[in-house]
Design an enzyme around this catalytic site. Structure first.
Site, PDB file in Angstrom:
ATOM      1  N   LYS A   1      -4.956 -10.770  -5.411  1.00 47.95           N
ATOM      2  CA  LYS A   1      -6.188 -11.116  -4.696  1.00 47.95           C
ATOM      3  C   LYS A   1      -7.309 -10.140  -5.067  1.00 47.95           C
ATOM      4  O   LYS A   1      -7.049  -8.983  -5.391  1.00 47.95           O
ATOM      5  CB  LYS A   1      -5.948 -11.158  -3.184  1.00 47.95           C
TER       6      LYS A   1
ATOM      7  N   LYS B   1     -11.303  -4.664  -2.830  1.00 49.23           N
ATOM      8  CA  LYS B   1     -12.259  -3.596  -3.121  1.00 49.23           C
ATOM      9  C   LYS B   1     -11.580  -2.292  -3.489  1.00 49.23           C
ATOM     10  O   LYS B   1     -12.180  -1.416  -4.089  1.00 49.23           O
ATOM     11  CB  LYS B   1     -13.292  -3.401  -2.008  1.00 49.23           C
TER      12      LYS B   1
ATOM     13  N   LYS C   1       0.818  -1.220   0.000  1.00 43.95           N
ATOM     14  CA  LYS C   1       0.000   0.000   0.000  1.00 43.95           C
ATOM     15  C   LYS C   1       0.849   1.266   0.000  1.00 43.95           C
ATOM     16  O   LYS C   1       0.382   2.342  -0.389  1.00 43.95           O
ATOM     17  CB  LYS C   1      -0.979   0.000   1.173  1.00 43.95           C
TER      18      LYS C   1
HETATM   19  P1  ATP Z   1      -8.952  -3.344   0.620  1.00 40.27           P
HETATM   20  O1  ATP Z   1      -8.913  -3.739  -0.817  1.00 40.27           O
HETATM   21  O2  ATP Z   1      -9.669  -2.051   0.890  1.00 40.27           O
HETATM   22  O3  ATP Z   1      -7.649  -3.486   1.316  1.00 40.27           O
HETATM   23  P2  ATP Z   1     -10.057  -5.871   1.090  1.00 40.27           P
HETATM   24  O4  ATP Z   1     -11.004  -6.117  -0.006  1.00 40.27           O
HETATM   25  O5  ATP Z   1      -8.715  -6.519   1.036  1.00 40.27           O
HETATM   26  O6  ATP Z   1      -9.906  -4.344   1.312  1.00 40.27           O
HETATM   27  P3  ATP Z   1     -10.470  -6.075   3.955  1.00 40.27           P
HETATM   28  O7  ATP Z   1     -11.465  -5.225   4.619  1.00 40.27           O
HETATM   29  O8  ATP Z   1      -9.045  -5.692   4.085  1.00 40.27           O
HETATM   30  O9  ATP Z   1     -10.801  -6.267   2.420  1.00 40.27           O
HETATM   31  O10 ATP Z   1     -10.650  -7.568   4.440  1.00 40.27           O
HETATM   32  C1  ATP Z   1     -11.733  -8.044   5.189  1.00 40.27           C
HETATM   33  C2  ATP Z   1     -11.638  -9.542   5.323  1.00 40.27           C
HETATM   34  O11 ATP Z   1     -11.810 -10.144   4.041  1.00 40.27           O
HETATM   35  C3  ATP Z   1     -10.272 -10.043   5.823  1.00 40.27           C
HETATM   36  O12 ATP Z   1     -10.453 -11.137   6.679  1.00 40.27           O
HETATM   37  C4  ATP Z   1      -9.573 -10.459   4.586  1.00 40.27           C
HETATM   38  O13 ATP Z   1      -8.581 -11.432   4.813  1.00 40.27           O
HETATM   39  C5  ATP Z   1     -10.725 -11.004   3.761  1.00 40.27           C
HETATM   40  N1  ATP Z   1     -10.420 -10.927   2.333  1.00 40.27           N
HETATM   41  C6  ATP Z   1     -10.110  -9.803   1.648  1.00 40.27           C
HETATM   42  N2  ATP Z   1      -9.909 -10.092   0.350  1.00 40.27           N
HETATM   43  C7  ATP Z   1     -10.086 -11.436   0.226  1.00 40.27           C
HETATM   44  C8  ATP Z   1     -10.019 -12.337  -0.877  1.00 40.27           C
HETATM   45  N3  ATP Z   1      -9.711 -11.913  -2.084  1.00 40.27           N
HETATM   46  N4  ATP Z   1     -10.285 -13.640  -0.660  1.00 40.27           N
HETATM   47  C9  ATP Z   1     -10.603 -14.085   0.581  1.00 40.27           C
HETATM   48  N5  ATP Z   1     -10.682 -13.289   1.664  1.00 40.27           N
HETATM   49  C10 ATP Z   1     -10.429 -11.982   1.497  1.00 40.27           C
END
Ligand code: ATP
Ligand code: LTN
Length: 328
Positions: free
Chosen positions: A194, A197, A112
């Site tokens: 991965k 969002k 990040k």
């Molecule tokens: P950002 O993109 O804003 O960093 P994010 O989509 O990675 O957000 P988080 O809020 O950081 O989402 O994660 C919330 C939960 O969802 C965490 O437990 C994280 O491990 C899980 N998670 C996020 N992305 C994935 C994915 N692609 N597959 C499975 N679990 C996920």
């Protein structure tokens, strides 16, 4: 009965990766009779700039989505992180037992912060310490998360052990729970990354609110390879990811899916998958909309959860303040 806790950032509309990685496992733990804590980490979200109006909306959306996914606010303490100030208080204390080097090694921080140079915020750097505070305040036994959070969990465990060694047994060392399939859903447009969002393009993720047409369009344009046989092969990243999503939404094994597409191509597979994903999301979307129509009720549920969380968190802080020597 174990104490189970997880949290998600209200940094946008949740996607199916968030759902399968964190929310569904949490609901399963709740239904198995554990003592659950689930919250939206708004103070984590602001480690990167957030529009205040959007943040407010995303917080209410998060609450609606958790409830629609099956979170029962009677069995699960559901709240908003910023309403429990003990989280930031403990984070400060833990900042003082965390080494710079430990945080510099964090891959999420490195990803990040890349390209931001000196303008990267202290909050982003110290993010995993606030996460450790979130967990340690509640004597958490198990933290269900997606695969990307493994390193942060390791830090929370190290900090608990270090603190206990220095000041006496205070924190439970938390265990991590990462599901076998679905802990790392990949981006549809870049299957080597991965699903996220905050990705630059919405093409990579299926949001919990995507309608049928959008899901079909995103699935159709999902990156695959030049192979013709539909079968699970980890080296065919795009296809393997789509088969994982297929498995998660239908419960069918990789073998069953492969058998159903003998002699068929990506076209049929992707169209069917889009249909299964939409059918999976439809009832949840209906419930989310219903919850969102009554924001006052959502706020009431969140505040009730925060009240309960504050009681538990404050009891832990009384212990912490005493052992570090600030209580006179
Ligand atoms: P950002 O993109 O804003 O960093 P994010 O989509 O990675 O957000 P988080 O809020 O950081 O989402 O994660 C919330 C939960 O969802 C965490 O437990 C994280 O491990 C899980 N998670 C996020 N992305 C994935 C994915 N692609 N597959 C499975 N679990 C996920
Ligand atoms: N860092 C996590 C969100 C998070 C979390 C937590 C997860 C903050 N505090 C406590 C589990 C337990 C993320 O970005 N997904």
């Amino acid at each position: 009965m174990s104490r189970v806790l997880t949290a998600l950032q209200p940094s946008g509309i949740l996607h199916i990766g968030n759902y399968f990685g964190a929310i569904e496992p949490m609901v399963k733990m709740q239904d198995a009779g554990n003592e659950n804590f689930l919250f939206a980490v708004d103070y984590h979200a602001i480690t990167v700039p957030q529009d205040p109006e959007e943040l407010r909306k995303n917080l209410l959306f998060a609450a609606a989505a958790y409830l629609a996914a099956g979170v029962d606010p009677v069995k699960t303490t559901l709240f908003q992180q910023s309403r429990v100030p003990q989280h930031t208080e403990l984070a400060w204390i833990l900042n003082c037992v965390t080494n710079m080097g430990e945080l510099e090694r964090m891959t999420q921080y490195k990803d990040k912060a890349r390209g931001k140079g000196e303008s990267v915020t202290v909050g982003l750097f110290s993010y995993p310490v606030l996460m450790a505070a979130d967990i340690l305040l509640y004597n958490t036994d198990i933290v269900p998360v997606g695969d990307d959070q493994k390193q942060h969990l390791e830090l929370a465990r190290d900090l608990a052990e270090r603190f206990n060694k220095r000041f006496g047994e205070t924190f439970v060392v938390p265990g991590v729970q990462i599901r076998k399939t679905g802990a790392r859903i990949m981006a549809l447009d870049h299957p080597e990354n991965k699903m996220s969002k905050s990705a630059p393009s919405p093409k990579g993720f299926i949001s919990l609110m995507d309608d049928e047409k959008t899901v079909l369009k995103k699935m159709k344009s999902a990156v695959t390879d030049s192979g013709t046989v539909i079968e699970y092969d980890e080296s065919r990243k795009g296809l393997a990811n789509l088969m994982t999503i297929y498995n998660l939404v239908t419960g069918k094994s990789y073998e069953e899916i492969a058998a159903a597409y003998v002699g068929k191509g990506y076209g049929d597979f992707k169209t069917d998958l889009a249909g299964h994903v939409s059918a999976f999301l439809a009832p949840m979307q209906e419930k989310i909309s219903k919850y969102l129509a009554d924001p006052e009720e959502l706020k009431r549920i969140l505040e009730e959860g925060a009240e309960k969380a504050r009681g538990i968190a404050e009891a832990k802080m009384v212990e912490v303040r005493k052992v570090i020597g600030v209580t006179l």
